[in-house]
Design a protein around this motif. Structure first.
Motif, PDB file in Angstrom:
ATOM      1  N   MET C  95       8.451 -37.670 -35.557  1.00 10.31           N
ATOM      2  CA  MET C  95       9.200 -36.418 -35.445  1.00 10.31           C
ATOM      3  C   MET C  95       9.895 -36.108 -36.763  1.00 10.31           C
ATOM      4  SD  MET C  95      11.092 -36.769 -31.807  1.00 10.31           S
ATOM      5  CE  MET C  95      10.221 -37.279 -30.348  1.00 10.31           C
ATOM      6  N   GLU C  99      13.946 -32.775 -35.258  1.00 10.54           N
ATOM      7  CA  GLU C  99      13.510 -33.161 -33.908  1.00 10.54           C
ATOM      8  C   GLU C  99      14.169 -34.468 -33.478  1.00 10.54           C
ATOM      9  OE1 GLU C  99       9.030 -31.192 -33.912  1.00 10.54           O
ATOM     10  OE2 GLU C  99       9.350 -33.191 -34.724  1.00 10.54           O
ATOM     11  N   TYR C 103      16.713 -34.655 -30.230  1.00  9.03           N
ATOM     12  CA  TYR C 103      16.009 -35.309 -29.129  1.00  9.03           C
ATOM     13  C   TYR C 103      16.858 -35.392 -27.854  1.00  9.03           C
ATOM     14  CZ  TYR C 103      13.006 -38.627 -26.687  1.00  9.03           C
ATOM     15  OH  TYR C 103      12.196 -39.233 -25.765  1.00  9.03           O
TER      16      TYR C 103
END
Lengths: 268, 314, 331
Positions: C95, C99, C103
């Motif tokens: 990621m 991201e 999360y």
């Protein structure tokens, strides 16, 4: 220092060994273009492309090809699910009987194919199961599990265990962790394992002859042609197709797993 | 700013509930993961092996040709007939010869890849072993049929080199030849080596990579020549790896029945016997008993390999 | 702001056994809301297991764990409102940084826009604006650590757990991060629970700390408490550079017949005193010198301020100190 440089003798022996492995396969490509129809004459008296058209129009090749693709696809799918499950269990914890489980997975491929084949054949006879696509798949999936497992378990080992904990720590439940973290990290290894399993299944003949009954997969078709040749150049063309169908997945699998884990297929 | 945040977040549905179950009882997840594959391998594979054993204790009725499902050792006794013992002995000899020859050919490749190949070369070596190993079994056998055929490349090369008559004379020898190399025992042997040798290279290479370079340097410091270092240091240390690699080659040669069917003088091997007894002859019990032979041989082989430390090298 | 009387984290007789090994052995512990709390101890002392008991990656074999008064012993990690900065960060390699940070919001089902805004806000907080599109693999160790911090803070946890967060950084970066973490904690007011084996780190950052030894808490208190009044030889040894005096020597120096600790800063050298020793080492420290006296089997360090005469190695001297400086220990 003697250990720093390879001696010329070693270089020649290693090179010759590799050449021994590769040259015969290259020869197949030459023969697919030969104009000679009745024998395996070398060098070919002339070159032609017509056998590709002849092979394309042979009706008896297509059903075996189709059956092989079907069997390989389904077996691969089953092997991917089962192999991944075992790999996940092995990665998750050390439990009693681990060694036995890994031996059990390896056994179908470590023992000669004739044993697996004959064993399945006996079982079908004892339990009275008629031959079908499924009897072939049963055998193929069994020895494909180890291929997927090998790839998956190597990636599990490399995957930093902390990321699964980090995901849970941030609020993800087990299914979210599986979808968002585990699968994306495992994906390429599973794909590689799947491709190798596909290649293995597509090409398998030893076990298949015991489990296929009257049906014909492409390798069985080829075996019949080898034992009793009908139109040799057509066999040559099919051989090239088979080589391509297995080469490509293997190369793809290699590139999918090449950084660090040289396991792709190391346990065929 | 945060003192009103809850200490425990609410449960959001079945996925969370299941996650909690797995967290409280990790064994449940383990059992769920292991059940499908173990069920498959247990039922399909072990079940089949059991059926194989069972079948081998049955016998065939000589008049009706039907399998008599009663326990007997009669079928195993048949294995000891001269012609069947011949098959077993021939297979075993072939497997041993193939394994030894493979070790000789595989060793330089594995040794070079392990000690001298770096970077791109290492990758190239790896692919160079993997591709032939994984490419189609039947196509490889077929390639050799082309090579060894009477009108094929070997004869052509021999004639070019002026060795045509020599090859012809050799083929006349009974132990060696047949009408051509592709119908001779030597042909069978060559193809066995070609097909099953690659399986030895990678385990061998892995074992050789574990022999520390410093040991060789120490041997050199003590005045050992290259040959001495090889015999006294590398070989003993690499032996478990060589034996580990030989397991696959030996086992796969032992059971192969396609190669002798296509290349060779139609002398029978265990695999071929199994194939023919279960097929055309319809004698399933004897085929099963024959299939048990390689299992027994492999068990003995594995026991010896274990003694030599091969399993630590795998 | 009045202090919240409910502790952020509470251990009630918590044990965690792995087979016969008692990693955590009947520990009682209270961490106050808003504290910067350090768990200090050598490796294998149980401090990391304690942290994992709070986050839920270990389950207590016995006892109860409470977060803000609520028993969480039976609550899985994903539902505990505490977040962790892992030792080697455990960033998701597939990621982007953004991201990674977002999360915690994604798994809660927060919509994309709000996730993005909040992630940018957190990245700004850890001074990583503009790094959102990179991958963790493209960042330096220090930057990765900040991403891990931002990721763990985005859910606004009740407590932030940090597992040796500075261990992988080099010395200079580590000192800068110590100050920054401290400032961040003050600003956010979140309880920080911090595991370390580095006593300097624990003493300089924490406002209270627990010293772990063999699965038990050897001492709990403020850094000053632990440093100047160690309860046991282990704490004195592990935490400080204090002199540890065996009972015989303590008595000879005018104390009771018990183990005692004595800070070098409190000891001066004199020509005459109850006990004599030989100077065995001298180390110049800038503002003064540290002189080691060998008295029989025991070494006693003293501090000689700059300007005072420094004795030669091999010469004899006596340690002297104010009686109040002698701290008698329990064992």
């Amino acid at each position: 220092m003697p250990s720093e440089r390879a001696s010329p003798g070693l270089k020649i022996a290693a090179g010759a060994g590799l050449a021994f492995l590769h040259l015969p396969i290259l020869l197949i490509f030459l023969y697919a273009f030969t104009t000679e129809e009745k024998s395996y004459q070398f060098p070919p008296p002339g070159l032609t492309l017509k056998w590709f058209a002849v092979a394309w129009n042979r009706a008896d090749i297509w059903p075996p090809l189709w059956l092989s693709l079907q069997v390989a696809a389904v077996s691969t799918l089953i092997a991917m699910v089962l192999g991944t499950l075992v790999a996940a269990a092995m990665a998750q914890s050390r439990f009693f009987g681990r060694e036995q489980v890994s031996l059990l997975i390896l056994l179908p491929i470590a023992l000669p194919g004739v044993i697996t084949g004959m064993a399945l054949r006996s079982a079908f006879s004892v339990v009275d199961i008629p031959f079908s696509v499924w009897t072939i798949i049963l055998g193929h999936a069994t020895f494909c599990i180890v291929i997927v497992y090998n790839n998956a378990v190597a990636r599990f080992r490399r995957l930093h265990g902390g990321v699964l904990e980090a995901s849970a720590d941030l609020g993800a439940n087990g299914f979210q962790t599986f979808g968002y973290v585990l699968l994306p990290n495992l994906g390429s290894a599973l794909l590689a394992g799947g491709m190798l399993a596909f290649a293995l299944s597509f090409d398998e003949v030893i076990v298949t002859t015991f489990t296929a009954g009257q049906q014909s997969t492409l390798p069985i078709w080829m075996l019949t042609e080898l034992v009793r040749p009908r139109q040799r150049p057509v066999t040559n063309v099919v051989a090239i197709v088979v080589v391509a169908m297995t080469f490509l997945p293997i190369l793809a699998a290699y590139y999918l797993t090449r950084d660090g884990e040289h396991t792709a297929g190391a346990g065929k | 700013m945060l003192s009103d945040a809850p200490a425990v977040l609410p449960e959001r549905g079945p996925a969370d509930r299941l996650t909690a179950v797995f967290w409280r009882h990790p064994r449940v997840l383990l059992v769920l993961l292991l059940t499908p594959p173990l069920l498959w391998l247990g039922v399909v594979y072990l079940g089949s092996l059991a059926a194989l054993l069972l079948q081998s204790f049955y016998s065939i009725d000589e008049f009706s040709g039907l399998v008599v499902p009663e326990f007997t050792l009669k079928t195993y006794a048949e294995l000891f007939r001269a012609q069947n013992l011949d098959i077993i002995l021939r297979t075993l000899t072939m497997a041993v010869l193939v394994t030894l020859t493979s070790a000789v050919i595989a060793f330089p490749i594995a040794y070079f890849a392990a000690r001298f190949a770096r970077g791109r070369w290492k990758a190239l070596f790896y692919l160079g072993v993997m591709l032939p190993l994984w490419s189609s079994y039947l196509v490889k056998v077929y390639a050799w049929k082309l090579i060894l055929a009477r009108e094929g490349i070997v004869t052509w090369l021999a004639e070019r080199a002026g060795a045509g008559p020599l090859l012809g004379r050799a083929l006349d020898e009974q132990w060696f030849g047949g009408s051509s190399l592709s119908t001779s025992p030597v042909g069978t042997f060559i193809v066995f080596v070609y097909i099953w040798m690659p399986y030895m290279i990678l385990p061998m290479q892995a074992a050789l990579e574990r022999v520390p370079g410093s040991m060789l340097e120490a041997a050199a410091d003590l005045g050992a020549s290259r040959g001495q270092a090889f015999r006294t240091v590398i070989l003993p240390l690499a032996l478990p790896g060589i034996v580990a690699g030989s397991i696959f080659t030996f086992s796969l040669t032992l059971g192969d029945y396609i190669i002798p069917q296509i290349i060779g003088n139609s002398a029978r091997f265990i695999g071929l016997a199994v194939y023919q007894f279960q097929g055309t002859a319809g004698n399933l019990p004897l085929a099963a008993a024959f299939a048990v032979v390689p299992i027994v041989i492999m068990l003995v082989y594995l026991a010896i390999a274990k003694r030599l430390g091969a399993f630590d090298a795998l | 702001m009045t202090p919240d009387p409910t502790p952020a984290v509470e251990f009630r007789a918590v044990s965690r056994h792995f087979g016969a090994v008692r990693a955590v052995d009947s520990v009682d512990l209270t961490i106050a809301e808003g504290a910067f709390f350090a768990m200090l101890g050598p490796s294998g002392s149980g401090k990391t297991t304690c942290l994992r008991l709070i986050s839920g990656f270990e389950k207590p074999s016995a006892g109860h764990i409470l977060i803000h008064g609520q028993d969480v012993s039976d609550v899985p990690p994903n539902r505990r409102n505490v977040n962790t900065v892992f030792q080697d960060y455990a960033l998701f390699p597939h990621m982007t940084v953004r991201e990674n940070v977002a999360y915690g919001l994604m798994v809660k089902g927060v919509d994309r826009r709000r996730r993005r805004d909040k992630a940018e806000e957190l990245l700004a907080l850890v001074k990583l604006q503009g790094y959102g599109d990179r991958r963790p693999g493209q960042l330096s160790g220090g930057q990765r650590q900040r991403v891990a911090l931002a990721r763990a803070l985005i859910n606004e946890p009740r407590a932030l757990l940090l597992d040796e967060p500075l261990g992988a950084l080099d010395l200079k970066l580590r000192e800068a991060m110590q100050d920054e973490l401290k400032a961040l904690q003050k600003r956010l007011g979140i309880t920080f629970v911090f595991v370390t084996h580095d006593q300097h780190e624990a003493l300089s950052m924490a406002d209270s700390l627990a010293v772990f030894n063999e699965g038990k808490i050897a001492q709990i208190g403020t850094p000053e408490d632990v440093y100047t009044r160690p309860k046991s030889r282990f704490v004195a040894d592990f935490v400080g550079s204090s002199n540890v005096l065996p009972p015989k020597l303590t008595r000879a120096l005018g104390g009771p017949a018990a183990w005692a600790s004595l800070r070098p800063e409190s000891v001066r050298l004199a020509a005459v005193g109850p006990v004599r020793g030989t100077v065995s080492a001298v180390r110049y420290l800038g503002a003064g010198s540290r002189v080691v006296l060998r008295i029989g089997e025991v070494e006693v360090a003293a501090y000689v301020p700059a300007g005072d005469p420094i004795p030669d190695i091999g010469s004899e001297a006596s340690p002297v100190f104010a009686p109040a400086a002698l701290h008698v220990m329990e064992g």
